[in-house]
Design a protein around this motif. Structure first.
Motif, PDB file in Angstrom:
ATOM      1  N   LEU A 161       0.833  -1.210   0.000  1.00  0.00           N
ATOM      2  CA  LEU A 161       0.000   0.000   0.000  1.00  0.00           C
ATOM      3  C   LEU A 161       0.865   1.256   0.000  1.00  0.00           C
ATOM      4  N   GLU A 162       1.980   1.193   0.689  1.00  0.00           N
ATOM      5  CA  GLU A 162       2.925   2.317   0.766  1.00  0.00           C
ATOM      6  C   GLU A 162       3.432   2.712  -0.616  1.00  0.00           C
ATOM      7  N   GLU A 163       3.480   1.741  -1.525  1.00  0.00           N
ATOM      8  CA  GLU A 163       3.927   2.009  -2.892  1.00  0.00           C
ATOM      9  C   GLU A 163       2.772   2.409  -3.803  1.00  0.00           C
ATOM     10  N   PHE A 164       1.679   1.656  -3.743  1.00  0.00           N
ATOM     11  CA  PHE A 164       0.633   1.810  -4.750  1.00  0.00           C
ATOM     12  C   PHE A 164      -0.348   2.949  -4.456  1.00  0.00           C
ATOM     13  N   VAL A 165      -0.614   3.269  -3.201  1.00  0.00           N
ATOM     14  CA  VAL A 165      -1.552   4.366  -2.927  1.00  0.00           C
ATOM     15  C   VAL A 165      -0.981   5.700  -3.421  1.00  0.00           C
ATOM     16  N   PRO A 166       0.255   6.079  -3.064  1.00  0.00           N
ATOM     17  CA  PRO A 166       0.802   7.323  -3.628  1.00  0.00           C
ATOM     18  C   PRO A 166       0.877   7.279  -5.157  1.00  0.00           C
TER      19      PRO A 166
END
Length: 457
Positions: free
Chosen positions: A388-393
């Motif tokens: 999520l840390e990669e894909f949300v931003p």
């Protein structure tokens, strides 16, 4: 509510079409088959039930668990269906046909679907998604809080696999049909254990409100289901309903299976000795010396220890099924009124209740806190949070060139377009991550974090 209103062969997304009559399969068997052949169900074979996925010793995963729950649910549905048909002999033919011939199929189909929205790594996966959004800081948090209404924000900070299951089965993902799998309203209603949306104040003393069952994006979908089946809305909160009566049978089937079969798996993995495992299950028959001795004698005749535990598991589940059916029947009026706020297993008779509570207590101490189980939960936190840390931003286009690269990894069905709201963009990432298998999540995490490189094929 009335028994006559609680079933309908109408399918979500194709409500205007005439109901198709299949001489081979009733509408709810068709639901079951659609679920069995679906990709989300197939992926359950690589999602953790309790123990890390097997090496040389086979234990249950989410798929085998769901199949077993469906078997138990079918039995409960058949027992109650026949009782309802016997209770109302004056009702029309469609009423009797459903309850005598089709109710077991509905409960079985709902049981097959009950875990389909669970993310990788079991309940720790749910917590990992919630924790990521709860702990967001800085520019991303400000952007999302300013754009989301309270219900949308709660969907993420209190992520719930049950609600995700309804979304997965009903949402029109890209290149998918309107209405998702187009299941019957009856099957969908039977799988929603917590018929309220996320902004409703949760109440641990009310079974129907101890969690939530649909996201903000599926409010209209559940409203349609409730209207078709005449499910009562609650008077104290908007977008909250009482449980559909069939839910109690799906819930009981799930609870019976995971408690008894987790115990069997723990024995198979030698976490629990044969003597302790068999003595614990024999306690379910402690009030009847005749049945206790009969099952003990039969068990001891079986030399294969895993088969011996299989026998004790079977007779224990059978006993619990019959007891839960009786409890449902004795409380049918309160269930129809929407005032029954317990699970059926909460009201087991003295002997069965004590045995079940003892099994639950020992399972927490001996199984759910077993070191490899805890390790897989901690890994789930790290891996899902990292994804999520990669894909949300990236989906919010906050990583520039890297965002474009990351978004190329999203399958077409999750790709946002220019008309997509921020809520829908973030949901598309959560849809992607929560649908992963354990192994795919691990591999993708390693690759995008640079821990290992993918093999060129």
């Amino acid at each position: 509510m009335h028994w006559n209103h609680l079933f309908s062969p109408v399918r979500l997304g194709v409500e205007d079409r005439p109901t198709h009559t299949d001489m081979i399969r009733n509408p709810y068997q068709q639901d079951y088959d659609r679920l069995i052949f679906s990709s989300p169900f197939r992926r359950l074979q690589n999602k953790t039930q309790v123990f890390p996925l097997p090496g040389s010793v086979f234990v249950h995963n989410r798929l085998t668990h769901s199949l077993e729950v469906a078997c138990v649910g079918r039995s409960l549905g058949n027992i109650i269906g026949h009782r309802i048909a016997d209770e109302y002999p004056e009702e029309e033919a469609r009423f009797e046909h459903f309850y005598r011939n089709e109710m077991g199929s509905v409960i079985s189909a709902a049981c097959i679907a009950h875990d389909i929205g669970n993310p990788p790594f079991g309940h720790s996966g749910e917590k990992a998604i919630s924790t990521y959004f709860t702990n967001l800081e800085g520019e991303i948090r400000s952007l999302l809080e300013d754009s989301f209404n309270p219900s949308q924000w709660n969907d993420l900070t209190n992520f719930e696999g049950n609600a995700n299951g309804l979304r997965l089965l009903t949402h029109q993902f890209k290149e998918r049909s309107y209405g998702g799998l187009r299941l019957t309203y009856t099957t969908l209603a039977a799988m929603v254990k917590y018929p309220c949306e996320s902004s409703i104040g949760l109440d641990k003393n009310r079974k129907s409100r101890s969690k939530f069952g649909f996201f903000h994006s599926e409010i209209e979908t559940f409203n349609k289901i409730a209207a078709e089946l005449k499910i009562k809305a609650t008077s104290d909160a908007p977008q909250a309903y009482v449980r559909h009566p069939f839910v109690y049978l799906v819930e009981a089937a799930d609870d019976i299976c995971y408690q008894v079969i987790d115990w069997e798996d723990a024995h198979r993995l030698k976490i629990i000795s044969t003597e302790e495992a068999q003595n614990q299950l024999l306690q379910f028959f402690a009030d009847s010396p005749e049945h206790y001795q009969k099952h003990k004698t039969n068990a001891l005749k079986i030399q294969d220890l895993n088969e011996r535990m299989g026998y004790l598991r079977a007779v224990t589940i059978n006993s619990l099924v019959n007891e839960c059916a009786e409890i449902f029947w004795q409380n049918r009026d309160a269930i129809l009124k929407g005032t029954y706020e317990k699970s059926l297993l909460d009201e087991l008779s003295d002997t069965l209740g004590k045995a079940f509570q003892a099994l639950q207590s020992k399972s927490v101490d001996r199984i759910y806190n077993y070191r490899p189980v805890v390790e897989i939960e901690l890994a789930g936190y790290k891996i899902l949070g990292g994804l999520l840390e990669e894909f949300v931003p990236a989906v919010l286009d906050m990583k520039g060139h890297q965002s474009k690269k990351l978004l190329r990894l999203l399958p077409l069905q999750f790709q946002p377009d220019g008309n997509t709201s921020l809520y829908e963009k973030v949901q598309s990432v959560v849809d992607f991550v929560s649908g992963m298998t354990d192994l795919y999540a691990v591999d993708l995490f390693r690759h995008i974090k640079g821990i290992s490189l993918p093999e060129l094929r």
